[in-house]
Write an enzyme that holds these catalytic residues in place. Sequence first.
Site, mmCIF file in Angstrom:
data_model
loop_
_atom_site.group_PDB
_atom_site.id
_atom_site.type_symbol
_atom_site.label_atom_id
_atom_site.label_comp_id
_atom_site.label_asym_id
_atom_site.label_seq_id
_atom_site.Cartn_x
_atom_site.Cartn_y
_atom_site.Cartn_z
ATOM 1 N N SER A 139 0.854 -1.186 0.000
ATOM 2 C CA SER A 139 0.000 0.000 0.000
ATOM 3 C C SER A 139 0.889 1.233 0.000
ATOM 4 C CB SER A 139 -0.879 0.007 1.252
ATOM 5 O OG SER A 139 -1.517 1.252 1.432
ATOM 6 N N TYR A 152 -1.336 -1.009 10.557
ATOM 7 C CA TYR A 152 -1.515 -1.294 9.130
ATOM 8 C C TYR A 152 -0.368 -0.716 8.312
ATOM 9 C CZ TYR A 152 -3.390 -1.204 4.420
ATOM 10 O OH TYR A 152 -3.546 -1.359 3.057
#
Length: 271
Positions: A139, A152
């Site tokens: 990401s 995350y």
Amino acid sequence: MTGTALVTGASSGIGAEFARQLAGRGHDVVLVARSAASLERLAGELRQAYGVRAEVLVQDLAEPDAASAIAGELAARGLTVDVLVNNAGFGTAGRFEEIQADRERDELMVNVVAPVGLTHALVPGMLARGHGAVVNVGSTAGFQPSPFFTTYSASKAFVLNFSLALWSELRGRGVRVLAVTPGPVETPFFEVMGTREAAIGARMSTPERVVRSALRALDRDRGYVVPGFGNIGLAHLMPRRPRKLVALIGRMVTRKVVAAPVTPASPAVAR
């Protein structure tokens, strides 16, 4: 290169699209996720559309023995994997102290431990055969600290650095490695966030565009790819600023997450 591709998190979103586009290239596919019904539907679609072999393997990647269980099932079915797509992942969002510790443990198992375990299990065979590929879905959050997405973003920083180090290590040995680092994508990842995604103001890409970009980059042995022109600055400019400044700027953007209405399913979000 064709052969068999294994895709984790294949029941929806980016994972399902990887399965479709790889099947379209002539790969047989092994679909891994927790949802048997969703996997069976996709497997049927791929068999009919592309005439490929599509196997379903139901596995919770948060389990400590997930990678070895998958490797054992592959051996039992006589399957050899030539392309590994570590796509499965989910995120937690909110104030760190308010997120359940066991949920964050599962997040790290799925986002970090399972991909490393599957790569360990399958890369030796690729090297022995002289060809193969590993695609790890990260990401843009992995390029800088992201307050309120703390665990995350840290897990995706691991994915990026793990992938690039392995890409360098395996160069010239027949096995390609790619980290795919998309920004927000139109997948179930944000569904349980309620209005949080809108509060962040993200412009979303689609799984189709992300996977097309990823496979082109894999063909060219790029090492990593940031799909979408709008994500280039975030990935390549912000990380070059002082780390504490980046963290503070990130907090100004992501603090909207804790200001937005909280849905009952929060603070966990699945990709």
